[in-house]
Design a protein around this motif. Structure first.
Motif, PDB file in Angstrom:
ATOM      1  N   ASN A  73       0.828  -1.216   0.000  1.00  0.00           N
ATOM      2  CA  ASN A  73       0.000   0.000   0.000  1.00  0.00           C
ATOM      3  C   ASN A  73       0.859   1.261   0.000  1.00  0.00           C
ATOM      4  O   ASN A  73       0.489   2.275  -0.591  1.00  0.00           O
ATOM      5  CB  ASN A  73      -0.935  -0.001   1.210  1.00  0.00           C
ATOM      6  N   THR A 112      -6.761  -0.557   1.318  1.00  0.00           N
ATOM      7  CA  THR A 112      -6.855  -0.107  -0.074  1.00  0.00           C
ATOM      8  C   THR A 112      -8.056   0.821  -0.268  1.00  0.00           C
ATOM      9  O   THR A 112      -7.962   1.853  -0.935  1.00  0.00           O
ATOM     10  CB  THR A 112      -6.979  -1.324  -1.012  1.00  0.00           C
ATOM     11  N   CYS A 115      -7.254   4.166   1.200  1.00  0.00           N
ATOM     12  CA  CYS A 115      -6.242   4.857   0.388  1.00  0.00           C
ATOM     13  C   CYS A 115      -6.876   5.459  -0.848  1.00  0.00           C
ATOM     14  O   CYS A 115      -6.642   6.621  -1.187  1.00  0.00           O
ATOM     15  CB  CYS A 115      -5.129   3.886   0.019  1.00  0.00           C
TER      16      CYS A 115
END
Length: 1290
Positions: A73, A112, A115
């Motif tokens: 990430n 994810t 993000c």
């Protein structure tokens, strides 16, 4: 770590070591507690970048699966997408149970999602506050099933944003409550233009990968609608996070009935919105233990091992997470300076940021000062440069690259130092970074560098100019929004007045900024920097501000209009026109099409401002008592308040559950009342929009509300369809008095100037005056009596008289009431009818108002206009044209200098009553003819006074005018060759005259008495007559009687000997106008739509009966009869220049091509989805154009009837691509260009079908256009009576 994952890392180790920058990657790994501070020091101790990367990978290989997920990430977040892709296929699948205690619930999937949604990463040093985080999560679970609002509130610097982000780091929260994802928006303190930018960016992010919306929304209403669609369709059950919201009106811009989490300092921020609301309080500071824990983590120590100074530092920081972090970051760099930083905080007397500041943090400036002192000297200078940034604005890296003239990587390295020291914040936007200062930090910087600010702003401007030179950023540039938003601000604060003049007075800047952001912010710029711009030239500033104020409603539509063409419509003296003309001439040399409005100087525009505040009809608008605000309400159920000077929106309230019919300011401007079809009356706080009172005692819709004038005893009157009036005292919660006596709906009410009486009018045909103290009826005026005929029996059914409105004279001595198209003026004391003022017979009065400072009376009419009358002269003095639909309301400002009107066209217009003059009372009607001869243009047109005007096409001046006719003029004509003129009237009379137009023009001076030669014209009247007149004397030479109904068209034959007229009586008459002999062409069974002369002696006619006929007009013989469209109305016909083919267009959505040798169609042209209203052959006879009521134009090949192409363009108005019906079409002689009329005028390239130019008329619904043979001059009239003589710029 799984074996396949380890093998993948080892396999790609070389590539990873070669490219990654460990400093950025480690920040993410530390925030996720994958790396310890010891691990960080171990990596940093390596000499080269490659060695540091190798060391980092070795550490990760020794850790678990979660470390690999976090590393992956981090690669994505830092832009290493290619390297992340190497690891993607071998990522481990980890469960919640494998995570560390501080990250329970944080899975790779959640990481994810967060993000991608822009949720901020954890700070480098993070201290968990589990009780608050769990409380927030409990609130989030409440949004699992239904939309609602969660408000996390607390003082600045208390960690609201960090806590909100932490609460979302939970697998259950995301998967169960928000499977559609999370979308984080950093709001901050914004004006409306700034919020629009935020909405634009959010919509762009949500629309990535889709072509549904190729361009950003241009106003908040459009952006909110788009956001509603995206959240409902693409991201259902997702969470919208609005971080750091200051103002309640901001929430309305994001109120799209979705799940929303808010961080704010204001506990009551969500009171302005509806729906479930769950407030969450965050304590103002950290506990002493948490503060010590932060310091301990920064210095990589245990709390017990901290020196005693640590406790004092936490106390001096007042428990603020922000300030504790600042000091902690310093101590990480210099771990032995505990005493030094404590002394800095305790003993150094820093000047307060602002005494009036809303930030009450005594230690902030101390913490900021010591933080900056440890920077290197060159870095201190870079940081000082940030003083000129705007609050709550995220600045793209490229802006700072331009400011410092450095490469992107160098700038990012510098800024990362500031981020690491908690002096700056960073967000990622796609592949680029955006940086911003906390407002506390920015305030401190601004105060510290106050004397240098002008120089710093000047540096920013010079660097911008050096980069972009004479160009402006394009929409694809990541920094474009910043420059369009703040370049003028930098110039103003740098005292660069000359540069600001050149920028703001540039058509190129106006175009570039409005195309990207709309006109609202530009208008505000002209107001904000008025004091600077007026020093250069106040007239020029007024030119540009007026241009944007009056044309702004066009500059928000798509496709974006040609701003140069709009500028060409400004007055000759305007700087906007001057610049537009220069650009138009240059572009015309390269083949562009631009039109000069030759007669625009004759147009007296009374408009001051045009605002489109609503998405539906606007029923009412009113001024505040100080004249600074305007309120409006309408069918969209909202109340809007905006500035009267600029149109800038101040407040928007979803006021009622049904249409809002009226609104009114209280005399002290503190409150505003609204009434609605939902039977409720509501009173609102003008500043906050909070609901103050709700009155619900009427049983049917409430039509009108009005406050008394005095501030000492404020009363509110309302009237309703329940036949009652009610008077309310704002201090009470129930009705003070109910007034009954009307027998039907009560439509309007108004207090007398001294508040002693209340007037009301009703559908029962009466006006009643009530004593406000006793609530008793005082007087009654029966308007029904004015409509009773003298010989009418009492038993006869009375004509229904609906009184729409009533108003008092300024002295209270007279009362006026409106019924149908008449204003009745009564003497209050005697009850006598003083006067009756009759407006246009084709419309109904909707509203009226009297000026308090002049004898002006304003009348709102159903036929789209506002009339101004002089009550002393009993005369109409102005016609305010501009609205495109029914006008519902008019109201004067208290000083009488301005007039408001609101309309079904969704606009509110502000009119300048100081510009009223007698000529503005006359407007033209759409019955006209034009002659183009040897460069001269002559226009014959009728006006609303039943007069004819002969107009010089070069100057727009009226050369002569006829006397008033006895019936409405419905058509007129001028002969093209021997210069005869004819006009037809509504009384069926046709009038004719003759004289060379050119000779006449050569002998006309500026004054009408210098008209030395006569000119004969013909007119057709509504009563079926045709008259021949001589101008300028107005002498009637012939009156041709024969038609029994309205004459719709008249035209001379080429030799001028005959005059042809068609009528609603279904006949065509061929007149020898000298002898009055007449041939009647009978055969049509319904009114004749129009006719056209073919090769002599043939005449083509078409009718509502669906037939097309060809006649020998000399003998009267019917040559051909085409049952063209089986009874469907034939709306248009044309003949090829060769005379061998004709075309017909019909309401049956088809067009047909016919041969004069056969009664069977050669080709049937289908494909239109609406009535085909116009058709035209090219001059070479190869193509045919057809236009329909959807605004679509199709081009067909005549030879085989095949479709060549469709002339259209994308438009936001899905109902029509041409602003209305396509009513007329004309080709250039070379058949390469087409001009069409509809809601406006368009020019088309016939080779491509693309639009070359659009001319936006003030009105709409153009009936036809006259075009010169060289295709350079065009004449038309719009539906509000404005004449356009346009000449193409060479």
């Amino acid at each position: 770590m799984e074996e396949r994952t380890r093998s993948c890392l080892l396999q790609n180790r070389s590539a990873l070591e070669q490219d990654i920058k460990t400093s950025y990657i480690m920040d993410h790994l530390i925030s996720e507690e994958v790396l310890s501070l010891d691990d960080e020091q171990k990596v940093k101790s390596q000499a080269t970048q490659k060695e540091r990367a190798a060391s980092l990978l070795s550490i990760i290989l020794e850790k678990d699966n979660y470390a690999v997920i976090s590393f992956y990430n981090a690669l994505l977040n830092e832009g290493y997408k290619e390297l992340a892709a190497l690891l993607q296929d071998c990522l481990p699948i980890i469960s919640t149970s494998t995570n560390k205690s501080s990250t329970v619930g944080l899975t790779a999937y959640v990481q994810t999602i967060l993000c991608e949604g822009g949720v901020p990463q954890r700070p480098v040093v993070f201290v968990d506050r589990p009780e608050i985080v769990q409380s927030i999560r409990n609130a989030l679970y409440k949004l699992e099933e239904y939309a609602g609002w969660i408000t996390i509130y607390g003082m600045a610097g208390c960690g609201k944003s960090v806590l909100a982000a932490e609460a979302l780091r939970n697998h259950r929260v995301i998967t169960e409550c928000f499977p559609g994802g999370v979308h984080w928006v950093a709001v901050g303190k914004q004006d409306r233009a700034g919020i629009l930018v935020k909405l634009q960016n959010l919509c762009s992010r949500l629309n990535q990968g889709s072509h549904t919306y190729p361009s950003p929304p241009l106003n908040t209403e459009e952006a909110r609608d788009r956001l509603r669609f995206l959240m409902a369709r693409k991201y259902p059950r997702s969470l919208l996070v609005l971080d750091d919201v200051w103002d309640s009106w901001v929430l309305k811009c994001f109120d799209v009935q979705c799940r929303v989490l808010i961080t704010s300092r204001d506990k009551n921020i969500t009171e302005a919105v509806t729906g479930n609301n769950f407030p969450m309080s965050v304590q103002s500071g950290l506990s002493n233990d948490k503060g010590l824990e932060i310091l301990a983590r920064f210095v990589n120590s245990k709390v017990a091992s901290l020196p005693k100074q640590a406790h004092s530092i936490v106390q001096e920081c007042k428990g603020s997470p922000l300030i504790v972090s600042l000091i902690g970051a310093l101590l990480r760099e210099f771990p032995t300076r505990w005493n030094y930083y404590l002394n800095q905080l305790q003993n150094k007397q820093f000047k307060r940021i602002r005494k009036s500041s809303s930030y009450d943090y005594e230690a902030l400036d101390e913490a900021m000062a010591v933080s900056i002192e440890v920077l290197k000297e060159d870095y201190k200078e870079y940081y000082k440069d940030l003083s000129i940034l705007a609050k709550d604005v995220k600045v793209p890296t490229k802006v700072l690259c331009i400011l410092w003239a450095l490469e992107t990587e160098e700038v990012e390295d510098i800024l990362q130092v500031f981020v690491n020291k908690s002096l700056l914040f960073c967000d990622r936007n796609g592949n680029s970074f955006q940086y911003y200062l906390h407002d506390l930090q920015l305030d401190f910087l601004t105060e510290q560098n106050r004397k240098r600010l002008p120089d710093l702003h000047a540096k920013m401007v010079r660097q911008y100019q050096k980069t972009y030179k004479r160009q402006f950023p394009s929409p694809s540039d990541e920094d474009c929004m910043y420059w369009y938003s703040f370049l003028a601000n930098h110039m103003a604060k740098a005292n660069m007045d000359k540069e600001l003049y050149l920028l703001m007075f540039s058509m190129d800047w106006i175009k570039a900024k409005t195309e990207l952001m709309g006109p609202a912010q530009l208008i505000n710029d002209f107001v904000e920097y008025r004091h600077i711009l007026d020093e250069e030239n106040s007239a020029v500033r007024e030119n540009f501000q007026e241009f944007l104020s009056l044309k702004g409603h066009l500059l928000v539509q798509k496709p974006f209009p040609d701003i140069v063409q709009l500028g060409l419509c400004q007055p000759d003296s305007s700087e906007v026109y001057r610049q537009a003309k220069l650009q138009a001439v240059e572009r015309a040399k390269k083949g562009a099409v631009y039109l000069e409005w030759m007669n625009r100087k004759t147009l007296q525009n009374l408009s001051r401002l045009v605002v489109r505040p609503h998405s539906d009809a606007v029923f009412h608008a009113c001024f505040s008592c100080d004249g600074l605000k305007i309120a409006s309400c309408g069918a969209d159920k909202t109340l809007q308040i905006f500035k009267s000077g600029t149109g800038e929106k101040l407040l928007e309230v979803l006021a009622h559950d049904d249409e809002v019919l009226c609104c009114a300011f209280s005399p002290d401007d503190k409150f505003i009342a609204t009434c609605s079809s939902d039977t409720k009356v509501k009173v609102w706080n003008v500043l906050t929009g909070q609901l103050f009172q709700t009155y619900h005692e009427h049983n049917e819709q409430v039509n009108h509300c009005r406050f008394s004038h005095s501030q000492h005893r404020i009363l509110l009157a309302t009237c309703s369809n329940d036949k009652f009036l009610k008077i309310w005292d704002l201090e009470g919660t129930s009705c003070r008095n109910t007034l009954f006596g009307h027998m039907d709906y009560v439509n309007h009410c108004s207090f007398s100037p001294d508040d002693q009486y209340l007037a009301s009018c009703s559908n029962d045909g009466t006006v009643k005056l009530w004593n406000t103290s006793s609530a008793n009826e005082w007087k009654c005026f029966d308007v029904n009596e004015q409509f009773r005929k003298p010989d009418e029996d009492d038993d006869d059914e009375e004509e229904e008289v609906l009184l729409k409105c009533c108003t008092w004279s300024s002295d209270g001595a007279q009362i006026m009431a409106a019924a149908k198209n008449i204003i009745f003026v009564f003497d209050v004391m005697t009850g006598d009818l003083i006067a009756d003022l009759m407006t246009s017979s084709y419309s109904t009065i909707q509203s009226c108002d009297v000026s308090l400072t002049s004898p002006l009376l304003a009348v709102a009419l159903s036929h789209n206009s506002v009339e101004l009358w002089n009550l002393e002269l009993r005369k109409r003095v102005a016609d305010c044209s501009g609205h495109l639909s029914w006008v519902h309301c008019v109201q004067f400002s208290l000083d009488g200098s301005a007039l408001l009107s609101s309309s079904d066209d969704q606009t509110v217009r502000l009119w300048d009553t100081n510009k009223v003059h007698s000529s503005s009372a006359v407007s033209l009607v759409q019955d006209m003819d034009a002659v183009f001869q040897e460069g001269e243009v002559t226009v014959l047109v009728s006006d609303n006074k039943k007069c004819l005007q002969l107009i010089n096409g070069k100057t727009g001046d009226v050369m002569c005018q006829s006397e008033v006719q006895d019936s409405r003029i419905r058509c007129c004509c001028l002969d093209q060759h021997i210069n005869l003129a004819a006009f037809g009237c509504g009384d069926g009379i046709l009038k004719v005259g003759m004289k060379s137009v050119k000779n006449v023009l050569q002998n006309i001076g500026r004054k009408r008495q210098q008209f030395q030669h006569s000119l004969l014209i013909a007119i057709g009247l509504e009563n079926g007559r045709v008259k021949v007149l001589e101008l300028p004397s107005g002498k009637i030479l012939k009156t041709l009687i024969g038609h029994t109904e309205c004459v719709q068209r008249c035209q001379f034959t080429p030799d001028g000997m005959m005059l042809i007229s068609s009528s609603d009586d279904a006949t065509i008459r061929i007149w020898n106008w000298r002898t009055e002999e007449c041939k009647v062409l009978e055969g049509h069974t319904e009114q004749v739509k129009n006719f056209k002369l073919l090769r002599e002696p043939q005449l083509l006619s078409w009718s509502f009966d669906g037939t097309v006929k060809v006649w020998n007009y000399i003998s009267g013989e019917l040559l051909k009869n085409y049952d063209a469209h089986k009874g469907a109305t034939v709306l248009s016909c044309d003949a090829s220049s060769s005379g061998s083919e004709i075309a017909s267009a019909s309401a049956d959505k088809s067009a047909k091509i016919w041969s004069l040798n056969s009664t069977l169609p050669l080709h049937v042209l289908t494909g239109h989805n609406a009535c085909v209203r116009s058709c035209k052959f090219t001059w070479d006879n190869k193509s045919l154009a057809t236009g329909d009521d959807n605004g679509e134009i199709r081009i067909w090949r005549v030879q085989d009837g095949s479709l060549l192409h469709i002339c259209s363009e994308e438009s936001e108005n899905k109902d029509s691509k041409h602003g209305g019906w396509v009513t007329d079409l004309h080709f250039s002689l070379n058949s390469k260009m087409l001009v069409s009329t509809g809601g406006y005028i368009k020019w088309w390239d016939m080779n491509t079908g693309e639009s070359l130019q659009t001319f936006y008329t003030n009105g709409t619904n153009l009936k036809s256009i006259h075009v010169s043979s060289d295709f350079k001059t065009y004449v038309t009239i719009d539906n509000i009576g404005i004449l356009y003589i346009l000449k193409m710029i060479n």
